[in-house]
Structures are given as structure tokens and as C-alpha cells.
Design a protein around this motif. Structure first.
Motif, PDB file in Angstrom:
ATOM      1  N   ASP A   1       0.807  -1.220   0.000  1.00 23.46           N
ATOM      2  CA  ASP A   1       0.000   0.000   0.000  1.00 23.46           C
ATOM      3  C   ASP A   1       0.842   1.272   0.000  1.00 23.46           C
ATOM      4  OD1 ASP A   1      -2.045  -1.803   0.189  1.00 23.46           O
ATOM      5  OD2 ASP A   1      -2.573  -1.344   2.258  1.00 23.46           O
ATOM      6  N   GLN A   2       1.942   1.263   0.746  1.00 24.49           N
ATOM      7  CA  GLN A   2       2.728   2.485   0.912  1.00 24.49           C
ATOM      8  C   GLN A   2       3.898   2.603  -0.063  1.00 24.49           C
ATOM      9  OE1 GLN A   2       1.631   5.028   2.860  1.00 24.49           O
ATOM     10  NE2 GLN A   2      -0.101   3.606   2.938  1.00 24.49           N
ATOM     11  N   TRP A   3       4.074   1.600  -0.914  1.00 17.92           N
ATOM     12  CA  TRP A   3       5.232   1.662  -1.801  1.00 17.92           C
ATOM     13  C   TRP A   3       5.214   2.879  -2.727  1.00 17.92           C
ATOM     14  CZ3 TRP A   3       9.893   0.331  -1.440  1.00 17.92           C
ATOM     15  CH2 TRP A   3      10.747   0.500  -2.541  1.00 17.92           C
ATOM     16  N   PRO A   4       4.079   3.275  -3.301  1.00 20.80           N
ATOM     17  CA  PRO A   4       4.107   4.483  -4.146  1.00 20.80           C
ATOM     18  C   PRO A   4       4.627   5.714  -3.401  1.00 20.80           C
ATOM     19  CG  PRO A   4       2.090   3.258  -4.532  1.00 20.80           C
ATOM     20  CD  PRO A   4       2.751   2.622  -3.348  1.00 20.80           C
ATOM     21  N   SER A   5       4.273   5.853  -2.129  1.00 17.28           N
ATOM     22  CA  SER A   5       4.756   6.999  -1.346  1.00 17.28           C
ATOM     23  C   SER A   5       6.241   6.864  -1.045  1.00 17.28           C
ATOM     24  CB  SER A   5       3.970   7.112  -0.041  1.00 17.28           C
ATOM     25  OG  SER A   5       2.622   7.444  -0.297  1.00 17.28           O
TER      26      SER A   5
ATOM     27  N   ALA B   1      11.715   8.656  -2.254  1.00 15.72           N
ATOM     28  CA  ALA B   1      13.058   8.345  -2.734  1.00 15.72           C
ATOM     29  C   ALA B   1      13.409   9.190  -3.951  1.00 15.72           C
ATOM     30  CB  ALA B   1      13.158   6.859  -3.071  1.00 15.72           C
ATOM     31  N   ARG B   2      12.455   9.357  -4.872  1.00 17.39           N
ATOM     32  CA  ARG B   2      12.680  10.167  -6.051  1.00 17.39           C
ATOM     33  C   ARG B   2      12.963  11.624  -5.672  1.00 17.39           C
ATOM     34  NH1 ARG B   2      14.412   8.957 -10.720  1.00 17.39           N
ATOM     35  NH2 ARG B   2      15.951  10.432  -9.919  1.00 17.39           N
ATOM     36  N   ALA B   3      12.188  12.143  -4.705  1.00 19.70           N
ATOM     37  CA  ALA B   3      12.394  13.526  -4.266  1.00 19.70           C
ATOM     38  C   ALA B   3      13.779  13.707  -3.655  1.00 19.70           C
ATOM     39  CB  ALA B   3      11.313  13.911  -3.259  1.00 19.70           C
TER      40      ALA B   3
ATOM     41  N   ALA C   1      16.909  15.874  -5.128  1.00 21.32           N
ATOM     42  CA  ALA C   1      17.540  16.913  -4.318  1.00 21.32           C
ATOM     43  C   ALA C   1      19.054  16.739  -4.283  1.00 21.32           C
ATOM     44  CB  ALA C   1      16.968  16.896  -2.902  1.00 21.32           C
ATOM     45  N   VAL C   2      19.504  15.507  -4.104  1.00 14.30           N
ATOM     46  CA  VAL C   2      20.949  15.241  -4.081  1.00 14.30           C
ATOM     47  C   VAL C   2      21.567  15.574  -5.432  1.00 14.30           C
ATOM     48  CG1 VAL C   2      22.697  13.441  -3.843  1.00 14.30           C
ATOM     49  CG2 VAL C   2      20.764  13.505  -2.266  1.00 14.30           C
ATOM     50  N   LEU C   3      20.919  15.188  -6.515  1.00 13.63           N
ATOM     51  CA  LEU C   3      21.433  15.483  -7.858  1.00 13.63           C
ATOM     52  C   LEU C   3      21.546  16.983  -8.103  1.00 13.63           C
ATOM     53  CD1 LEU C   3      19.483  12.825  -9.950  1.00 13.63           C
ATOM     54  CD2 LEU C   3      21.961  12.916  -9.611  1.00 13.63           C
ATOM     55  N   ALA C   4      20.628  17.742  -7.487  1.00 12.29           N
ATOM     56  CA  ALA C   4      20.626  19.193  -7.664  1.00 12.29           C
ATOM     57  C   ALA C   4      21.519  19.914  -6.653  1.00 12.29           C
ATOM     58  CB  ALA C   4      19.196  19.724  -7.554  1.00 12.29           C
ATOM     59  N   GLY C   5      22.205  19.157  -5.822  1.00 11.55           N
ATOM     60  CA  GLY C   5      23.072  19.769  -4.819  1.00 11.55           C
ATOM     61  C   GLY C   5      22.330  20.362  -3.646  1.00 11.55           C
ATOM     62  N   ARG C   6      21.089  19.923  -3.445  1.00 11.89           N
ATOM     63  CA  ARG C   6      20.289  20.420  -2.332  1.00 11.89           C
ATOM     64  C   ARG C   6      20.472  19.518  -1.108  1.00 11.89           C
ATOM     65  NH1 ARG C   6      21.052  24.524  -3.019  1.00 11.89           N
ATOM     66  NH2 ARG C   6      19.762  24.879  -1.172  1.00 11.89           N
ATOM     67  N   THR C   7      19.798  19.873  -0.027  1.00 13.45           N
ATOM     68  CA  THR C   7      19.988  19.210   1.265  1.00 13.45           C
ATOM     69  C   THR C   7      18.727  18.476   1.693  1.00 13.45           C
ATOM     70  OG1 THR C   7      21.561  20.928   1.936  1.00 13.45           O
ATOM     71  CG2 THR C   7      20.602  19.590   3.700  1.00 13.45           C
ATOM     72  N   VAL C   8      18.919  17.358   2.373  1.00  9.63           N
ATOM     73  CA  VAL C   8      17.820  16.620   2.988  1.00  9.63           C
ATOM     74  C   VAL C   8      17.859  16.882   4.492  1.00  9.63           C
ATOM     75  CG1 VAL C   8      16.802  14.353   3.415  1.00  9.63           C
ATOM     76  CG2 VAL C   8      17.932  14.828   1.226  1.00  9.63           C
TER      77      VAL C   8
ATOM     78  N   VAL D   1      19.325   5.824  -3.025  1.00  8.92           N
ATOM     79  CA  VAL D   1      20.695   5.475  -3.410  1.00  8.92           C
ATOM     80  C   VAL D   1      20.689   4.681  -4.716  1.00  8.92           C
ATOM     81  CG1 VAL D   1      22.702   4.078  -2.766  1.00  8.92           C
ATOM     82  CG2 VAL D   1      21.660   5.611  -1.088  1.00  8.92           C
ATOM     83  N   GLY D   2      19.723   3.764  -4.843  1.00  4.92           N
ATOM     84  CA  GLY D   2      19.609   3.013  -6.083  1.00  4.92           C
ATOM     85  C   GLY D   2      19.317   3.900  -7.274  1.00  4.92           C
ATOM     86  N   LEU D   3      18.454   4.889  -7.092  1.00 12.54           N
ATOM     87  CA  LEU D   3      18.140   5.827  -8.172  1.00 12.54           C
ATOM     88  C   LEU D   3      19.370   6.646  -8.565  1.00 12.54           C
ATOM     89  CD1 LEU D   3      14.655   7.105  -6.937  1.00 12.54           C
ATOM     90  CD2 LEU D   3      15.089   5.650  -8.930  1.00 12.54           C
TER      91      LEU D   3
END
Length: 244
Positions: free
Chosen positions: A27-31, A36-38, A42-49, A212-214
Motif C-alpha cells: 500500500d505504501q510503496w508508491p509513497s 526516494a525520487r524527491a 535533491a541530491v542530484l541538484a546539490g540540495r539538502t535533505v 541510493v539506487g536511483l
């Protein structure tokens, strides 16, 4: 040693927790995938989590921080007054107090394109909902980990502001029961066995693994901490600047 009966409280708790973790994969996998995509973007764009929680939910913010197998660069928003070790009653009072969140966000620093993970089982305390509004106003994306069953229950405390699951862009429902504790014990008035921490941690560690996989699939070598309790852990982690 005699095995515990199948109906023992401890086994009931493990069964409930197992079922809730199974729901994360269905049920929660889409979220989880969206979170994970977000984070990967963010990491690809040099932003912070960033990661935030009050009371026991701050454990989930720490789960993402300086963790073996965790992403380097996660910045937890850890305000000592919201934790429990100094004064649990004070922590409860402060998380309900309007007006603190804006100052905390201003001091911590959140910018456009960042991702802020916010954990709150109830999803209704003033600091949590005001912090969500404050980081969204700065252009950050909010990933919520919460119990929708609790938040929408008639037994939940009534919030003044929108609840966490109503405000966040991405919502992971931990599936927890109203009041968090999930197991009834004969002769005991209150239920035992809260599930929000173990299920929330599983959800967020799954999010990180998926992110990380993405990143790896995009040809990026993400920075991930090694365990400091391995022979080469300290030298591996010495390459990184610890954020906080």
C-alpha cells in the motif's frame, strides 16, 4: 527453553509489526518511491535533505543522520527542548506551543529545492504543522511519516492547523493504531507495543536505499557512511564532512 505461546503479547506485537512492514511494500510503496525520487533529485541538484521530529519521533530524524548505510549530508533539525532526556513533560508542552517552528527553521536554514522529512505519529502538534508551513514557504518539499488512522480518529487531539498528512507533498502512512500502542494484555488497562518507531524507521531506511539506487542508476556515486565499528570505517568516513 520453552517457546513463547503464539498468542503471547510479545509475539502478537511482532506479528502486528511484521504486517505493518508488509504494508510498506504494498500500500505504501508508491509513497516510499515518491519520497526516494524527491531525495534523489535533491541530491542530484546539490540540495539538502533535512529531518525533523519531536518527542519519540525525533528518533526517526536521528535514524537518517550519520548512520551506517545512510546518506551523507542529511541534516537533522534537533532541538533539545523537543527531546525527552531532559524533561519529558517539557518536551510535550513545547511541541504543542505555537510560535517556535519559524525561529527553529530560520536558525537551521532550509532553502528552495531541499527535502524535509517530518515524522509525527499524531501529525497535529503546533510545532510540527507550523514547521511544515515554514519550510514549504521557503520552497522545500515535505515528506511526512505519520499515522493517518490516529490523525483522523475521534480520539485524537483536535489541531488548529492542517494536520501533517493534509499539508505534506508526500505522505507515508505508518499504519499505526490510534494511540500507537497495538497490543492488548489481559488485566492491563492500556495497550502496549507502540509501532510508530520501528515501522517509521523501516520506511525511511527503505526510502534511503531506494534513493541510493536511483542515484546509482543515474550514474552518480552517492556518498554513504560506513560503520565506524568496522576496520576501515573511520578512514572511509574521514572523506566526508559531517553536517548537523
Amino acid at each position: 527453553m520453552t517457546a513463547a505461546p503464539e498468542t503471547s503479547p510479545g509475539r502478537k506485537y511482532l506479528a502486528v509489526t511484521r504486517d505493518l512492514i508488509d504494508q510498506l511494500m504494498t500500500d505504501q510503496w508508491p509513497s516510499i518511491a515518491a519520497a526516494a525520487r524527491a531525495i534523489a533529485d535533491a541530491v542530484l541538484a546539490g540540495r539538502t535533505v533535512h529531518a525533523f521530529g519531536t518527542g519519540h519521533s525525533h528518533i526517526l530524524a536521528e535514524e537518517l543522520y550519520y548512520r551506517a548505510g545512510g546518506l551523507v549530508g542529511v541534516r537533522p533539525i534537533l532541538f533539545e527542548g523537543f527531546m525527552l532526556h531532559a524533561s519529558a513533560p517539557l518536551s510535550t508542552a513545547l511541541e504543542r506551543l505555537s510560535g517556535l517552528a519559524e525561529a527553529i527553521v530560520e536558525d537551521h536554514g532550509v532553502e528552495k529545492g531541499d527535502v524535509v522529512v517530518v515524522a509525527s505519529n499524531s501529525g497535529s502538534n503546533a510545532t510540527t504543522t507550523e514547521l511544515v508551513a515554514a519550510v514549504q514557504a521557503r520552497g522545500a518539499v515535505v515528506v511526512a511519516v505519520t499515522s493517518i488512522a490516529h490523525a483522523t480518529s475521534g480520539q485524537a487531539r483536535r489541531p488548529v492547523l492542517p494536520r501533517l498528512h493534509e499539508a505534506a507533498e508526500i505522505v507515508i502512512d505508518n499504519g499505526g493504531a490510534v494511540g500507537d500502542a497495538a497490543v492488548t494484555v489481559d488485566g492491563v488497562d492500556q495497550k502496549v507495543g507502540p509501532t510508530s518507531t520501528v515501522v517509521g524507521a523501516a520506511a525511511l531506511d527503505a526510502v534511503v536505499a531506494e534513493a541510493v539506487g536511483l542515484l546509482a542508476a543515474a550514474g552518480v556515486r552517492p556518498q554513504v557512511y560506513a560503520s565506524s565499528n568496522t576496520v576501515d570505517g573511520d578512514s572511509a568516513n574521514s572523506r566526508f564532512t559531517v553536517t548537523g
